[in-house]
Structure formats: structure tokens, C-alpha cells
Write a protein that holds these residues in place. Sequence first.
Motif, mmCIF file in Angstrom:
data_model
loop_
_atom_site.group_PDB
_atom_site.id
_atom_site.type_symbol
_atom_site.label_atom_id
_atom_site.label_comp_id
_atom_site.label_asym_id
_atom_site.label_seq_id
_atom_site.Cartn_x
_atom_site.Cartn_y
_atom_site.Cartn_z
ATOM 1 N N SER A 119 -1.879 -7.561 5.923
ATOM 2 C CA SER A 119 -0.762 -7.109 5.034
ATOM 3 C C SER A 119 -1.287 -6.597 3.765
ATOM 4 C CB SER A 119 0.371 -8.377 4.660
ATOM 5 O OG SER A 119 1.060 -7.495 3.926
ATOM 6 N N VAL A 120 -2.030 -7.163 3.034
ATOM 7 C CA VAL A 120 -2.622 -6.832 1.643
ATOM 8 C C VAL A 120 -3.521 -5.504 2.049
ATOM 9 C CG1 VAL A 120 -3.909 -7.259 -0.349
ATOM 10 C CG2 VAL A 120 -2.181 -8.902 0.557
ATOM 11 N N LYS A 121 -4.572 -5.734 2.964
ATOM 12 C CA LYS A 121 -5.425 -4.706 3.222
ATOM 13 C C LYS A 121 -4.955 -3.563 3.706
ATOM 14 C CE LYS A 121 -9.773 -3.952 5.718
ATOM 15 N NZ LYS A 121 -9.673 -2.450 5.703
ATOM 16 N N ARG A 122 -4.023 -3.417 4.651
ATOM 17 C CA ARG A 122 -3.553 -2.154 5.080
ATOM 18 C C ARG A 122 -2.572 -1.497 4.046
ATOM 19 N NH1 ARG A 122 -2.482 -1.460 10.644
ATOM 20 N NH2 ARG A 122 -0.462 -0.520 10.295
ATOM 21 N N ASP A 125 -5.496 0.194 1.624
ATOM 22 C CA ASP A 125 -5.689 1.430 2.175
ATOM 23 C C ASP A 125 -5.024 2.639 2.171
ATOM 24 O OD1 ASP A 125 -8.118 -0.084 2.973
ATOM 25 O OD2 ASP A 125 -7.556 -0.286 5.087
ATOM 26 N N ALA A 126 -3.781 2.460 2.388
ATOM 27 C CA ALA A 126 -2.896 3.156 2.383
ATOM 28 C C ALA A 126 -2.670 4.029 0.821
ATOM 29 C CB ALA A 126 -1.732 2.939 2.819
ATOM 30 N N LYS A 127 -2.668 3.004 -0.114
ATOM 31 C CA LYS A 127 -2.705 3.366 -1.517
ATOM 32 C C LYS A 127 -3.643 4.061 -2.026
ATOM 33 C CE LYS A 127 1.142 -0.046 -2.453
ATOM 34 N NZ LYS A 127 2.290 0.880 -2.833
ATOM 35 N N LEU A 128 -4.540 3.513 -1.841
ATOM 36 C CA LEU A 128 -5.973 4.375 -2.227
ATOM 37 C C LEU A 128 -6.148 5.669 -1.594
ATOM 38 C CD1 LEU A 128 -8.410 1.248 -1.971
ATOM 39 C CD2 LEU A 128 -7.649 2.441 -3.995
ATOM 40 N N ARG A 130 -3.890 7.656 -0.540
ATOM 41 C CA ARG A 130 -2.802 8.741 -0.725
ATOM 42 C C ARG A 130 -3.111 9.185 -2.140
ATOM 43 N NH1 ARG A 130 1.582 5.072 -1.144
ATOM 44 N NH2 ARG A 130 1.391 5.061 1.128
ATOM 45 N N ARG A 131 -3.756 8.332 -3.000
ATOM 46 C CA ARG A 131 -4.193 8.752 -4.354
ATOM 47 C C ARG A 131 -5.378 9.647 -4.535
ATOM 48 N NH1 ARG A 131 -0.717 4.954 -4.810
ATOM 49 N NH2 ARG A 131 0.769 4.711 -6.949
ATOM 50 N N LEU A 132 -6.475 9.197 -3.687
ATOM 51 C CA LEU A 132 -7.798 9.615 -3.683
ATOM 52 C C LEU A 132 -8.165 10.615 -2.455
ATOM 53 C CD1 LEU A 132 -9.601 6.461 -4.699
ATOM 54 C CD2 LEU A 132 -9.102 8.512 -6.234
ATOM 55 N N ASP A 133 -7.159 10.455 -1.405
ATOM 56 C CA ASP A 133 -7.545 11.636 -0.285
ATOM 57 C C ASP A 133 -8.713 11.271 0.344
ATOM 58 O OD1 ASP A 133 -6.537 13.459 1.580
ATOM 59 O OD2 ASP A 133 -7.709 15.214 0.557
ATOM 60 N N ARG A 134 -9.424 10.122 0.346
ATOM 61 C CA ARG A 134 -10.482 9.660 1.078
ATOM 62 C C ARG A 134 -10.574 8.190 0.951
ATOM 63 N NH1 ARG A 134 -15.641 8.096 -1.437
ATOM 64 N NH2 ARG A 134 -15.455 7.627 -3.784
ATOM 65 N N LYS A 135 -11.220 7.657 1.990
ATOM 66 C CA LYS A 135 -11.437 6.166 2.079
ATOM 67 C C LYS A 135 -12.607 5.729 1.186
ATOM 68 C CE LYS A 135 -10.021 6.100 6.896
ATOM 69 N NZ LYS A 135 -10.456 5.963 8.258
ATOM 70 N N LEU A 136 -12.457 4.622 0.297
ATOM 71 C CA LEU A 136 -13.359 3.885 -0.510
ATOM 72 C C LEU A 136 -13.958 2.589 0.189
ATOM 73 C CD1 LEU A 136 -11.698 3.994 -3.941
ATOM 74 C CD2 LEU A 136 -13.091 5.603 -3.047
ATOM 75 N N ALA A 179 -3.522 2.461 -8.037
ATOM 76 C CA ALA A 179 -3.135 2.190 -6.714
ATOM 77 C C ALA A 179 -3.016 0.639 -6.722
ATOM 78 C CB ALA A 179 -4.534 2.886 -5.771
ATOM 79 N N LEU A 180 -4.109 0.071 -7.213
ATOM 80 C CA LEU A 180 -4.085 -1.556 -7.414
ATOM 81 C C LEU A 180 -2.892 -2.142 -8.131
ATOM 82 C CD1 LEU A 180 -7.964 -2.266 -7.887
ATOM 83 C CD2 LEU A 180 -6.521 -1.991 -5.666
ATOM 84 N N ARG A 181 -2.564 -1.447 -9.272
ATOM 85 C CA ARG A 181 -1.511 -1.922 -9.683
ATOM 86 C C ARG A 181 -0.224 -1.950 -9.130
ATOM 87 N NH1 ARG A 181 -1.898 -2.974 -14.899
ATOM 88 N NH2 ARG A 181 -3.851 -1.658 -15.046
#
Length: 278
Positions: A119-122, A125-128, A130-136, A179-181
Motif C-alpha cells: 500500500s505504501v510502496k504503490r 511510486d505514484a507520487k514520485l 507524478r512530480r518527477l516524470d521518471r522512476k527513482l 511527494a514524501l510529505r
Amino acid sequence: MSNLVTRRDRLNWQRDLHTLYALRLARILRDPVRTPRSVYWVDPTTDLQTQIDHHASQHEGGLFISQKFPEWSRTTPRIKATYGTVALGQTSVPRFMTVRLGPNRIERARKDPRSFLRSVKREMDAKLYRRLDRKLDYWFIVETSVTSNPWGGRTKVTDPHIHGVIGAASAELEAVEEALRSLSGDYGDDRPTEKGRKIAKRLAVELQPITNSLALAGYVTKDPRFAAMCVHGNNFTQTRNLNAIGKANYEFHTKLFGACKSAMTEYSINHNSTLSSH
């Protein structure tokens, strides 16, 4: 570790601790923050055995103790987190992250039929993305622990929160923090004063530079199985890319350990033979 942790858990944790000690004493596993120019890291464009032979011939020596290395799939988060942190240090500027989750976010994760962790991971991933337009790339562990009053009284179990490492460019840190906030949800909303709520919101997320890549995982994964029991399932995760890089380099290091140990043994035999002939 908590008394709720089984004997097998303890043995696996000790085994992996000894594995890391063995690789460090042999001067094969190194901290990219402290020794960036002399870290042994696999080159996917070069034949693996060629790399092993080259490094074994150039290795300046170390303490090689007897060690049986577990397969990557059987290692605990202590090893996976260590190799994930080193991998991030090779490709980006890693940051130690702490995310404190609000009570509503915790409740929502506990009700997720997949698991608390997923739940937390998904959502992360979505919030990061959405803000960065790439996977970290990142790894994290959901932690909760037991604290007791040394003068007696009630034992307290801390609320689940996140510790981990994330790789991002300096220009991306503000977006990562936002995103983390957002992920932390309603953390701090229950404080009785406006000042208290503002302080709590500010402390909900921390992103700090890493000064010791190899010691970090030991701190973060200090009570893994108890935390897993509290969140009802696995509590460690990392991105697929980071897992693949960590696995490749762990296997590279264990093979290099054997090659360097054999080279040192051969050198020692030849050296003693030369001395005895004189």
C-alpha cells in the motif's frame, strides 16, 4: 531484537552480519562515499571472469576469513539494504529518508488487502512519478519497535514509519520531499496547538546526506521481524532495478572473495617456498 523474533531469524541476521564483515575485512566491499575511486563494482560491458581475474591480481590484500556466503535470495534486508545503498552511491546522490506516517494513513495501509508494505510502496511510486516524470531507485523498510520504561510501567510500541535510502539529483530533492510529505498523510494533525502541528508537519519527512553507507543498513534494519509482525507481512522493499544491481554486485563480490583468497594463498605458498630454499 525483540523476544518475539525466532531463533532462525537471529541466526540469519548474525550470518549476514558475518558475511558483511568478511567482505569488508577482505577489502572487497567498500564505501563509495569514503573511497569512491577504489570501489569494486561490476562492469556489465566486460566479461565477469576477466574482471575477477584482473581485480584478484591487483588486490592489495586483506584479511580473508573462512566464510560460506548465502545466495542472494536467502539474504536478509541487512545485506540487501547495504548493497542497495552502495549501488545508489555509484549512480546518484543517495539520501537517507525518514517518513513518519499519520494515523489515517497507517489505518488505510493496514486495511489494504495486499499488504501494508505494498500500500505504501504503490502510493510512493505514484507520487514520485507524478512530480518527477521518471522512476527513482530506492529501498525502504517499515519500522516499528518496542520501547520500555527502565523504571517500570507500560511498554510502548512505536507507530509504523519509514526509513530508507533514495537516489535523486540535487535539483529533484524539493520535489521528492513534497511527494514524501504527501505520503505521510495526516501526520501531526492531532497536535493540540497550531505551533505543534507546524513543527510535526516539518518533521514528517527528513532527507539527509549519507556519511557511512555500510553502517546505515545495520541501524535501519535493527528489528526487522518484529516490525513485520506488526504490519502483518514483509516490511522491506526496493525497486526491481536496485535489486538487480545489488544481486549482480553481491555475487561479483563473493566470487572475487574466493579468487583473491586463492591468489593470496598461492602467493604465500610460493613465498614460503622461496624462503625455505635459501
